[in-house]
Design a protein around this motif. Sequence first.
Motif, PDB file in Angstrom:
ATOM      1  N   ASP A  63      -8.083  22.515  30.645  1.00 16.11           N
ATOM      2  CA  ASP A  63      -8.561  21.410  31.467  1.00 16.11           C
ATOM      3  C   ASP A  63      -8.893  20.185  30.626  1.00 16.11           C
ATOM      4  O   ASP A  63      -8.710  19.042  31.071  1.00 16.11           O
ATOM      5  N   LEU A  64      -9.380  20.395  29.421  1.00 10.76           N
ATOM      6  CA  LEU A  64      -9.676  19.271  28.538  1.00 10.76           C
ATOM      7  C   LEU A  64      -8.396  18.549  28.128  1.00 10.76           C
ATOM      8  O   LEU A  64      -8.352  17.308  28.081  1.00 10.76           O
ATOM      9  N   LYS A  65      -7.339  19.306  27.876  1.00 12.22           N
ATOM     10  CA  LYS A  65      -6.051  18.680  27.555  1.00 12.22           C
ATOM     11  C   LYS A  65      -5.499  17.908  28.751  1.00 12.22           C
ATOM     12  O   LYS A  65      -4.910  16.831  28.597  1.00 12.22           O
ATOM     13  N   ALA A  66      -5.694  18.473  29.942  1.00 12.22           N
ATOM     14  CA  ALA A  66      -5.256  17.763  31.150  1.00 12.22           C
ATOM     15  C   ALA A  66      -6.050  16.469  31.328  1.00 12.22           C
ATOM     16  O   ALA A  66      -5.509  15.439  31.747  1.00 12.22           O
ATOM     17  N   TYR A  67      -7.344  16.507  31.022  1.00 12.96           N
ATOM     18  CA  TYR A  67      -8.183  15.315  31.115  1.00 12.96           C
ATOM     19  C   TYR A  67      -7.702  14.249  30.129  1.00 12.96           C
ATOM     20  O   TYR A  67      -7.619  13.057  30.473  1.00 12.96           O
ATOM     21  N   LEU A  68      -7.380  14.668  28.920  1.00 14.13           N
ATOM     22  CA  LEU A  68      -6.878  13.719  27.927  1.00 14.13           C
ATOM     23  C   LEU A  68      -5.542  13.121  28.352  1.00 14.13           C
ATOM     24  O   LEU A  68      -5.274  11.933  28.127  1.00 14.13           O
ATOM     25  N   ALA A  69      -4.692  13.950  28.963  1.00  8.88           N
ATOM     26  CA  ALA A  69      -3.412  13.439  29.461  1.00  8.88           C
ATOM     27  C   ALA A  69      -3.640  12.399  30.564  1.00  8.88           C
ATOM     28  O   ALA A  69      -2.932  11.391  30.646  1.00  8.88           O
ATOM     29  N   ALA A  70      -4.650  12.637  31.408  1.00  2.00           N
ATOM     30  CA  ALA A  70      -4.974  11.677  32.466  1.00  2.00           C
ATOM     31  C   ALA A  70      -5.511  10.372  31.878  1.00  2.00           C
ATOM     32  O   ALA A  70      -5.182   9.279  32.364  1.00  2.00           O
ATOM     33  N   VAL A  71      -6.336  10.483  30.835  1.00  2.00           N
ATOM     34  CA  VAL A  71      -6.833   9.286  30.158  1.00  2.00           C
ATOM     35  C   VAL A  71      -5.674   8.491  29.568  1.00  2.00           C
ATOM     36  O   VAL A  71      -5.637   7.252  29.656  1.00  2.00           O
ATOM     37  N   LYS A  72      -4.730   9.204  28.981  1.00  2.00           N
ATOM     38  CA  LYS A  72      -3.555   8.544  28.400  1.00  2.00           C
ATOM     39  C   LYS A  72      -2.745   7.832  29.481  1.00  2.00           C
ATOM     40  O   LYS A  72      -2.293   6.691  29.295  1.00  2.00           O
ATOM     41  N   ALA A  73      -2.582   8.499  30.630  1.00  2.00           N
ATOM     42  CA  ALA A  73      -1.829   7.892  31.729  1.00  2.00           C
ATOM     43  C   ALA A  73      -2.554   6.667  32.288  1.00  2.00           C
ATOM     44  O   ALA A  73      -1.937   5.636  32.592  1.00  2.00           O
ATOM     45  N   MET A  74      -3.885   6.756  32.415  1.00  2.13           N
ATOM     46  CA  MET A  74      -4.659   5.608  32.881  1.00  2.13           C
ATOM     47  C   MET A  74      -4.581   4.448  31.897  1.00  2.13           C
ATOM     48  O   MET A  74      -4.537   3.275  32.285  1.00  2.13           O
TER      49      MET A  74
END
Length: 453
Positions: A63-74
């Motif tokens: 989930d932390l990696k998914a959160y980082l991916a979302a931050v990158k996308a934002m």
Amino acid sequence: MAEMSKGVTAGKLASNVQKKITRAQEKVLQKLGKADETKDVQFEEGVINFNKQLVEGSKLQKDLKAYLAAVKAMHESSKRLHECLADMYEPDWYGKDEMDSIAEDTDLLWTDFHQKLVDHALISMDTYLAQFPDIKARIAKRDRKLVDFDSARHHFASLQKGKKKDEVKIAKPVSLLEKAAPGWAQGILSAHHVAQTNLSRNQAEDELGRAQKVFEEINEDLQEELPSLWNSRVGFYVNTFQSVAGLEEKFHREMGKLSQNLNDVMTKLEDQNQPGKAGKLGLKTTATGKRQEGTNNTLSPRGSGPPIPKSPSKLKPGPPVPPPPKVTPSKDVKQENIIDFFDDALVPEINVTSPSQAMSCNTWEASGTTNGSSDEAEMPPGFLYKVKVMHDYGATDGDELDLKAGDVVLVMSYENPEDQDDGWLMGVKEAHWLKKKDLKVKGVFPENFTQRL
């Protein structure tokens, strides 16, 4: 030298194969209840906690990696948005330099936020999980050594039970060789048999001692490590979420300042776009006194769509505002026909009724007295009217409809009017109703994504 190495390897391979066979036999006997199994309830509870901790940690890492991916996308989305703003922002508009500086600072802030999340959360998460594979392998090795210990213990016990039988054989020769031998030789043969039995018993006892020692060494280490690892999870989770929360708080605080600065620039630009300053930005005042925007002004600081309603029964944020319609500018647009994007009150109403739609409406009115009652009879209970979906809408809850542009929805009244929230309608897709004639898939949907037919 090579032959010796080959012989050692072959011997070790044969020994490993024999161990696997012995362990398999021991496990079968234990499952059949013919051999007892050494149990350690406290250790087994520690293994259960270990497995639970591993599963929780792996999920947190994912989930932390998914959160980082979302931050990158934002970050990428924010960067493209500011680039679009910079492209359309004309040099003579107010705050051009400030707007460029805000865009640069925003990009740096996103980059710094992502990197610090990696440094203070993801790397520590990876380090935390890195210790689990080794401990898991040692737990599996302990299980194998426990089987070896039980097997050696049972083998030695079986030899101990056979001790009395061997003592009887000393007084009563059983083999033909012993019977055929002279009296003085029978004693020698019996003594030899006893010696062989004692040798086997000694070997079994030595093997039991070695197996017990190997098992106890690895068992003692794990008995200390598993509880310590289990207790460490609290401090790790606290540190991880404190780091994430602290980084988020600082990021949003700094981003709020930049957003306020950008809003101030847009507000100042709007103020300069008033009738008294229309000439500076290429604005035109019509004979009626209404202000109209020139072709160079393409940005609205108040670009807001329909209000976002609250989701029914969930009180969560409503669905996104529907996207605006695509407009292809024409080179021959007259100055009088340009819409003022800075004044929502001046946007004219547009009649989108096509000739075919007008004809179908006239036909409906002409035949309404004959076909209207039959259509209503086929409508679901509480039917009010039809709407057409203008924009795609992805359902976010189980009580919502998933809509595609072009779908027709039959709007129905709520069974309990108090359950209806502003901006939300209840209905069922017309295609489903005509095909199934049931309301199993009825649901709510945002009114501002549709147009009443």
